[in-house]
Design an enzyme around this catalytic site. Structure first.
Site: not given
Length: 421
Positions: A59, A61, A177, A230, A303
């Site tokens: 996970h 970004h 999500h 998450h 995350d």
């Protein structure tokens, strides 16, 4: 040829925990045993260090393409290497969104110059707009291994159900999500006493809990599989635990900040402690830790969500998200291992084995013939988190200034040293 001498080798799949040497050649592990005698190009004395399979973060970004003022694939990979992460999965909320072959090809091409192994997810819906499913079959052929609208939920249960069926048929991992946007209503932190005292709109925990329940129901009724991203609330944990006991095919993850920090830090009005889902209560932290210990939670991820300093200046209007690649192992060692809540086998299971298993990719094992993706760390070294020294472009760490115990010393990918402290 690379020889690692005197390491404490810990491997979950082979139930190994002993002092050994590791001989690496042509990107693979050639031998693991005591007192290997050979002529190697390089020898590292690993006395006092633990060797585990390279961490995998499912996970991340990376912000590339389109938001490279925050991060790009090269800096993200460098940050990963510094944190002992030998591979990661990119989330699709880039600009443009990863919902087309051209963007996937761009990432794949740029990944060739990166220090670690990079995998790609695509959006569930076109443009992450929640209206029309992406062409999973075409994107699967282009190389994606997971589908998710992470950063946003799929509002329509019907559309999510269709996505689950199609993703499962193709062998793609579907990641949810879990957020009800109508309940979240643009909140900046957990809804509770602290948000009221600060006069800040809060995000009610029901936002996460309701969609978690929905995804579990869909997986049960459609005989599908789903991975919950998450997890942060005690109620979501309880729902997932009950679903697993019912043999529903659900897996889940959490991040270090959800088992290490509570909403109390937000009294500082520091936006570096803002993320989505938000930091919760001590009861939620306790529930997350219990769920890690009883294997309800399958993975620890970061995350990793970089933002520029300017995007984090104003507490009320700041963007949500924190960086985590360079602190995830250290935070896990500090708050879970050194407190006696989990052991090193658990860390390998949570951060090396399970993420790869859920995504259906190879690795996560220290054994002869396996790829030489290895993380070497000193479990006892204490250090202060100084974001200005990060390899990441961004500095928005919720562990800044904190003393952590456990530090990555070497990261090896396909037999090559890609990070050395």
């Amino acid at each position: 040829m690379l020889l690692l001498k005197n390491a404490r080798v810990v491997d979950y799949t082979t139930i190994t925990d002993k002092k050994s040497d590791i001989l690496i050649n042509a990107g693979e592990i050639l031998a693991i045993s005591e007192n290997i005698e050979t002529t190697a190009n390089a020898v590292i004395d690993c006395a006092g260090l633990v060797a585990i399979p390279g961490l995998f973060d499912m996970h991340v970004h990376a912000r590339d393409p389109g938001q490279t003022h925050k991060e790009d694939l090269l800096t993200c990979a460098a940050a990963a290497a510094a944190g002992g992460v030998t591979g990661f999965l990119c989330m699709p909320n880039t600009e443009p969104v990863i919902d087309n072959v051209e963007t996937i090809e761009y990432i794949d091409e740029k990944a060739k110059d990166c220090k670690v192994k990079i995998y790609t997810s695509c959006a569930i819906t076109k443009g992450q707009q929640g209206k029309e499913l992406c062409d999973f079959a075409t994107l699967d052929k282009a190389g994606v291994i997971a589908v998710t609208d992470d950063g946003r939920p799929v509002r329509s249960a019907q559309l999510m159900g269709e996505a689950m069926i199609k993703a499962n048929d193709l062998g793609l991992t579907i990641i949810s999500h879990c957020e009800d946007l109508d309940i979240a209503c643009g909140g900046a932190m957990n809804a509770g006493i602290v948000s009221i005292e600060l006069g800040v709109r809060g995000i009610h925990r029901a936002s996460e809990n309701i969609i978690t329940s929905r995804e579990i129901d869909l997986a049960r009724d459609l005989y599908g599989k789903v991975h919950i991203a998450h997890v942060s609330t005690k109620e979501a944990v309880a729902k997932i635990r009950a679903a697993k006991e019912e043999n529903v095919s659900v897996t889940c993850e959490t991040a270090p900040h959800y088992f290490a920090i509570t909403e109390e830090v937000l009294r500082t009005r520091d936006a570096d402690y803002r993320m989505n889902p938000p930091l919760r209560l001590q009861a939620d932290v306790d529930a997350i830790i219990a769920a890690i210990r009883d294997k309800t939670i399958d993975c620890i991820i970061t995350d990793h969500a970089p933002h520029s300093v300017q995007e984090k200046v104003d507490f009320r209007s700041a963007l949500n998200g924190v960086v985590g690649l360079e602190t995830s192992l250290a935070a896990t060692l500090t708050f879970l291992y050194h407190t006696g809540k989990i052991d090193l086998f658990d860390i390998v299971r949570l951060m090396c084995v399970n993420p790869r298993r859920i995504l259906g990719i190879d690795g996560g094992k220290l054994a002869v013939g396996e790829a030489a993706d290895i993380t070497l760390f000193d479990p006892e070294e204490e250090w202060i988190v100084e974001p200005d020294k990060f390899k990441s472009k961004s500095r928005n760490s919720c562990f800044k200034g904190m003393k952590l115990k456990g530090r990555v010393k070497y990261t090896i990918v396909d037999g090559k040293i890609v990070y050395e402290d």
